[in-house]
Scaffold this motif. Structure first.
Motif, mmCIF file in Angstrom:
data_model
loop_
_atom_site.group_PDB
_atom_site.id
_atom_site.type_symbol
_atom_site.label_atom_id
_atom_site.label_comp_id
_atom_site.label_asym_id
_atom_site.label_seq_id
_atom_site.Cartn_x
_atom_site.Cartn_y
_atom_site.Cartn_z
ATOM 1 N N ASP A 1 -4.041 -38.827 9.371
ATOM 2 C CA ASP A 1 -4.783 -37.901 8.518
ATOM 3 C C ASP A 1 -4.528 -36.505 9.067
ATOM 4 O OD1 ASP A 1 -6.901 -36.101 7.680
ATOM 5 O OD2 ASP A 1 -8.006 -37.844 6.965
ATOM 6 N N ASP B 1 -5.448 -33.417 8.453
ATOM 7 C CA ASP B 1 -6.563 -32.516 8.740
ATOM 8 C C ASP B 1 -7.289 -32.936 10.024
ATOM 9 O OD1 ASP B 1 -6.266 -30.764 6.554
ATOM 10 O OD2 ASP B 1 -7.251 -32.187 5.219
ATOM 11 N N ASN B 2 -7.577 -34.217 10.135
ATOM 12 C CA ASN B 2 -8.268 -34.696 11.329
ATOM 13 C C ASN B 2 -7.385 -34.631 12.567
ATOM 14 O OD1 ASN B 2 -10.711 -35.231 10.070
ATOM 15 N ND2 ASN B 2 -10.190 -37.349 9.603
ATOM 16 N N LYS C 1 -17.588 -27.619 8.354
ATOM 17 C CA LYS C 1 -17.054 -26.483 7.595
ATOM 18 C C LYS C 1 -16.146 -26.951 6.473
ATOM 19 C CE LYS C 1 -14.436 -22.178 7.957
ATOM 20 N NZ LYS C 1 -13.609 -22.486 6.777
ATOM 21 N N ARG C 2 -15.287 -27.903 6.772
ATOM 22 C CA ARG C 2 -14.368 -28.419 5.758
ATOM 23 C C ARG C 2 -15.131 -29.088 4.617
ATOM 24 N NH1 ARG C 2 -10.348 -32.219 8.408
ATOM 25 N NH2 ARG C 2 -11.936 -33.794 8.036
ATOM 26 N N SER C 3 -16.172 -29.832 4.982
ATOM 27 C CA SER C 3 -16.962 -30.515 3.962
ATOM 28 C C SER C 3 -17.729 -29.526 3.089
ATOM 29 C CB SER C 3 -17.944 -31.495 4.628
ATOM 30 O OG SER C 3 -17.263 -32.477 5.373
ATOM 31 N N ASP D 1 -16.929 -26.392 2.585
ATOM 32 C CA ASP D 1 -15.947 -25.666 1.763
ATOM 33 C C ASP D 1 -15.549 -26.474 0.542
ATOM 34 O OD1 ASP D 1 -15.989 -23.560 3.514
ATOM 35 O OD2 ASP D 1 -14.113 -24.084 4.525
ATOM 36 N N SER D 2 -15.469 -27.794 0.700
ATOM 37 C CA SER D 2 -15.055 -28.646 -0.417
ATOM 38 C C SER D 2 -16.106 -28.701 -1.518
ATOM 39 C CB SER D 2 -14.754 -30.068 0.080
ATOM 40 O OG SER D 2 -15.942 -30.718 0.497
ATOM 41 N N VAL D 3 -17.364 -28.438 -1.157
ATOM 42 C CA VAL D 3 -18.442 -28.421 -2.149
ATOM 43 C C VAL D 3 -18.340 -27.191 -3.037
ATOM 44 C CG1 VAL D 3 -20.962 -28.275 -2.425
ATOM 45 C CG2 VAL D 3 -19.981 -29.786 -0.697
ATOM 46 N N GLY D 4 -17.714 -26.137 -2.505
ATOM 47 C CA GLY D 4 -17.589 -24.898 -3.267
ATOM 48 C C GLY D 4 -18.887 -24.122 -3.303
#
Length: 239
Positions: free
Chosen positions: A9, A11-12, A40-42, A44-47
């Motif tokens: 993965d 990103d990880n 932070k990544r999570s 950011d993915s929510v917008g």
């Protein structure tokens, strides 16, 4: 032999590589680094930027627990940045040894590699010269990940490239090449026993991790010899 938790993965794996390089001797900070960046990544993915302060956004319980348990990303980034100079120093010692050996420098040594590293930290990183004691301390602490910092240095300063998650396989492959060199190079001089890096002490990639072919560069011999001209005369390096 410690093995990095690389799964493919990107990103990880990017976080695991950089986190372990920075916090090699602090498992708590390593975990906090991973958690803060995953949060932070999570987020950011929510917008979140598309919502107002009055909106309610649902998040998984696992993410909520991470948010509540980990320090701020700013705090973690500050701690990560504090490892940059000592980590790069260790990486440069390995890189300078690689260059001397592969360029055919006469009588290469760990002391010469440390001398070249002191110069490089001033020229490349704009870092004030460290004492011989500081350099030796950084080398001892970050030796288990020096090959990883050597790969990071190569990307940033030699390839002039910002490292992204998609670069992780090449970054890992480069680090593994440097590790293999360090674990197999023995200085041919009196009083030296064993290789530059003791086999089995460095963090390495899993055996089944896919690594691309990477090109290894060597600084020209003339450039290295020029940098070493003052080695025997500069105070503190006459050995």
């Amino acid at each position: 032999m410690p093995v990095l938790e690389l799964t493919g993965d990107l990103d990880n794996d990017f976080l695991v590589f950089h986190g372990k390089a920075a916090f090699v001797d602090n498992e708590i900070l390593y975990i906090q680094y991973l958690q803060a960046n995953i949060v932070k990544r999570s987020v950011d993915s929510v917008g979140v930027e598309n919502y107002t302060d009055d909106n309610i956004v649902g998040v998984p319980v696992t993410l909520l627990n991470r948010i509540l348990s980990c320090p701020s990303l700013e705090e973690i980034d500050n701690k990560f940045n504090q490892t940059f100079v000592p980590g790069m120093t260790a990486g440069l010692i390995l890189l300078n040894t690689w260059d001397m050996v592969n360029a055919g420098i006469v009588d290469p040594s760990l002391n010469k590699a440390q001398y070249l590293t002191q110069k490089a930290m001033l020229d490349v990183c704009k870092e004030k010269k460290g004492s011989t004691g500081e350099i030796a301390k950084y080398w001892k602490k970050y030796k288990p990940v020096c090959h990883m910092w050597a790969a990071i240095f190569t990307f940033i300063y030699s390839l002039k490239k910002k490292i992204r998650p998609t670069d992780t396989p090449a970054l890992v492959a480069l680090a593994e090449r440097y590790r293999d060199f360090g674990e197999n190079h023995i200085f041919l001089r009196q009083g030296v026993s064993g290789p530059l890096i003791t086999p089995g002490t460095c963090w390495r990639a899993p055996d089944d991790y896919t690594q691309p072919d990477v090109q290894m560069s060597v600084n020209p011999r003339a450039d290295i010899e020029k940098k070493l001209e003052s080695y025997k005369t500069e105070k503190g390096w006459q050995r």
